[in-house]
Design a protein around this motif. Structure first.
Motif, short mmCIF file in Angstrom:
data_model
loop_
_atom_site.label_atom_id
_atom_site.label_comp_id
_atom_site.label_asym_id
_atom_site.label_seq_id
_atom_site.Cartn_x
_atom_site.Cartn_y
_atom_site.Cartn_z
N LEU A 80 38.07 38.94 18.82
CA LEU A 80 39.53 39.06 18.92
C LEU A 80 39.90 40.54 18.95
N THR A 81 40.86 40.89 19.80
CA THR A 81 41.33 42.26 19.85
C THR A 81 42.77 42.33 20.31
N ALA A 82 43.43 43.40 19.96
CA ALA A 82 44.80 43.62 20.41
C ALA A 82 44.81 44.27 21.79
N TYR A 83 43.66 44.70 22.27
CA TYR A 83 43.59 45.45 23.52
C TYR A 83 42.90 44.66 24.63
N SER A 84 43.59 44.48 25.74
CA SER A 84 43.01 43.73 26.85
C SER A 84 41.96 44.54 27.61
N ALA A 97 33.06 34.04 23.46
CA ALA A 97 34.40 34.12 24.05
C ALA A 97 35.10 35.37 23.56
N TYR A 98 36.13 35.73 24.29
CA TYR A 98 36.93 36.92 24.00
C TYR A 98 38.40 36.52 24.14
N ILE A 99 39.20 36.80 23.14
CA ILE A 99 40.62 36.44 23.16
C ILE A 99 41.44 37.67 22.78
N VAL A 100 42.50 37.93 23.55
CA VAL A 100 43.44 38.99 23.21
C VAL A 100 44.41 38.41 22.19
N LYS A 101 44.60 39.11 21.08
CA LYS A 101 45.44 38.59 19.98
C LYS A 101 46.86 38.25 20.40
N SER A 102 47.39 38.96 21.38
CA SER A 102 48.76 38.68 21.79
C SER A 102 48.87 37.38 22.60
#
Length: 117
Positions: A80-84, A97-102
């Motif tokens: 999880l990250t805030a940055y795309s 998997a990778y998910i943008v927090k927003s």
């Protein structure tokens, strides 16, 4: 027995939100604000999936994911990250998997359900 999710997130509000959301979906959760604590938790508990924040003060989430993938190859990992801009080749990150927090939390919950089938 319900599946157990480890939430590794240094931002308290986000950590509490994820605990609540996953609990509402019927998952058992364990959470920590520290990558180092996450390693200790995994030594003492059976965990099915870990959500890991990439940017944490004590240990980078990418580093943690790599360590966990080597030690626990069956563990499902979502970064999880805030940055795309981090979205690159997931295979080099040892993540499933990778998910943008927003993003909508439904995307995260659906990804968790899919990985834990």
């Amino acid at each position: 027995m319900s599946k157990r999710i480890l939430i590794v997130e240094d931002e308290e509000n986000m950590r509490l939100l994820l605990e609540e959301e996953f609990s509402d979906e019927g998952f058992e959760t364990i959470s920590t604000a520290s990558g180092k604590n996450a390693i200790e938790i995994l030594k003492e508990n059976v965990i099915d999936l870990a959500t890991i924040d990439i940017e944490m003060p004590d240990m980078n989430g990418l580093e943690l994911a790599g360590l966990l993938r080597k030690e626990y190859p069956e563990l499902k990992i979502i970064l999880l990250t805030a940055y795309s801009h981090y979205k690159q080749d997931l295979s080099s990150w040892a993540a499933d998997a990778y998910i943008v927090k927003s993003s909508d939390l439904n995307e995260l919950k659906e990804t968790v359900k899919e990985l834990l089938k």
